[in-house]
Design a protein around this motif. Sequence first.
Motif, PDB file in Angstrom:
ATOM      1  N   LEU A  12       0.777  -1.188  -0.132  1.00 43.34           N
ATOM      2  CA  LEU A  12       0.078   0.132  -0.081  1.00 43.34           C
ATOM      3  C   LEU A  12       0.969   1.209   0.036  1.00 43.34           C
ATOM      4  N   GLN A  13       2.100   1.261   0.580  1.00 40.67           N
ATOM      5  CA  GLN A  13       2.808   2.464   0.790  1.00 40.67           C
ATOM      6  C   GLN A  13       3.481   2.509  -0.659  1.00 40.67           C
ATOM      7  N   GLN A  14       3.764   1.609  -1.278  1.00 35.28           N
ATOM      8  CA  GLN A  14       4.536   1.756  -2.834  1.00 35.28           C
ATOM      9  C   GLN A  14       3.480   2.503  -3.580  1.00 35.28           C
ATOM     10  N   ILE A  15       2.054   2.067  -3.387  1.00 40.08           N
ATOM     11  CA  ILE A  15       1.117   2.650  -4.159  1.00 40.08           C
ATOM     12  C   ILE A  15       0.822   4.253  -3.828  1.00 40.08           C
ATOM     13  N   PHE A  16       0.848   4.450  -2.387  1.00 41.04           N
ATOM     14  CA  PHE A  16       0.656   5.698  -1.877  1.00 41.04           C
ATOM     15  C   PHE A  16       1.999   6.528  -2.469  1.00 41.04           C
ATOM     16  N   ASP A  17       3.183   5.939  -2.238  1.00 36.45           N
ATOM     17  CA  ASP A  17       4.315   6.974  -3.042  1.00 36.45           C
ATOM     18  C   ASP A  17       4.186   7.132  -4.526  1.00 36.45           C
ATOM     19  N   GLN A  18       3.441   6.411  -5.253  1.00 36.50           N
ATOM     20  CA  GLN A  18       3.460   6.561  -6.583  1.00 36.50           C
ATOM     21  C   GLN A  18       2.345   7.477  -7.211  1.00 36.50           C
ATOM     22  N   THR A  19       1.451   7.674  -6.339  1.00 37.54           N
ATOM     23  CA  THR A  19       0.125   8.630  -6.750  1.00 37.54           C
ATOM     24  C   THR A  19       0.078   9.921  -6.061  1.00 37.54           C
ATOM     25  N   ASP A  20      -0.103  11.109  -7.029  1.00 42.10           N
ATOM     26  CA  ASP A  20      -0.489  12.212  -6.333  1.00 42.10           C
ATOM     27  C   ASP A  20      -2.093  12.591  -6.051  1.00 42.10           C
ATOM     28  N   ASP A  21      -2.911  11.611  -6.471  1.00 40.02           N
ATOM     29  CA  ASP A  21      -4.420  11.739  -6.438  1.00 40.02           C
ATOM     30  C   ASP A  21      -4.623  11.999  -4.935  1.00 40.02           C
ATOM     31  N   TYR A  22      -5.443  12.972  -4.359  1.00 36.31           N
ATOM     32  CA  TYR A  22      -5.616  12.976  -2.923  1.00 36.31           C
ATOM     33  C   TYR A  22      -6.799  11.850  -2.479  1.00 36.31           C
ATOM     34  N   TYR A  23      -7.510  11.528  -3.520  1.00 34.88           N
ATOM     35  CA  TYR A  23      -8.604  10.754  -2.999  1.00 34.88           C
ATOM     36  C   TYR A  23      -8.189   9.277  -2.760  1.00 34.88           C
ATOM     37  N   GLN A  24      -7.065   8.855  -3.563  1.00 28.08           N
ATOM     38  CA  GLN A  24      -6.234   7.584  -3.717  1.00 28.08           C
ATOM     39  C   GLN A  24      -5.287   7.557  -2.524  1.00 28.08           C
ATOM     40  N   ARG A  25      -4.614   8.568  -2.246  1.00 29.40           N
ATOM     41  CA  ARG A  25      -3.878   8.835  -0.954  1.00 29.40           C
ATOM     42  C   ARG A  25      -4.731   8.392   0.275  1.00 29.40           C
ATOM     43  N   THR A  26      -5.780   9.015   0.260  1.00 30.87           N
ATOM     44  CA  THR A  26      -6.539   9.006   1.709  1.00 30.87           C
ATOM     45  C   THR A  26      -7.063   7.490   1.827  1.00 30.87           C
ATOM     46  N   LEU A  27      -7.600   7.116   0.737  1.00 31.20           N
ATOM     47  CA  LEU A  27      -8.011   5.629   0.752  1.00 31.20           C
ATOM     48  C   LEU A  27      -7.097   4.749   1.123  1.00 31.20           C
ATOM     49  N   ILE A  28      -5.841   4.869   0.375  1.00 33.75           N
ATOM     50  CA  ILE A  28      -4.715   3.943   0.956  1.00 33.75           C
ATOM     51  C   ILE A  28      -4.282   4.223   2.434  1.00 33.75           C
TER      52      ILE A  28
END
Length: 61
Positions: A12-28
């Motif tokens: 999950l952290q890898q995905i978090f680090d790869q996205t700038d989308d606020y909603y995706q980061r919040t969900l992760i």
Amino acid sequence: MTEENEWMIQQLQQIFDQTDDYYQRTLIKAAQDIVVEQEKRMDQMEGEMEGTIWSPRKWSE
């Protein structure tokens, strides 16, 4: 923490680090928090079960 949960949080952290989308980061981040909280609750329940099993008050029941 179990190996599976550590792996899940790392993924999950890898995905978090790869996205700038606020909603995706919040969900992760919420998913990571759930995994950590679930692990904590499982540990607490195991301790409670052991305490109940070894409680002298329960031996007579």
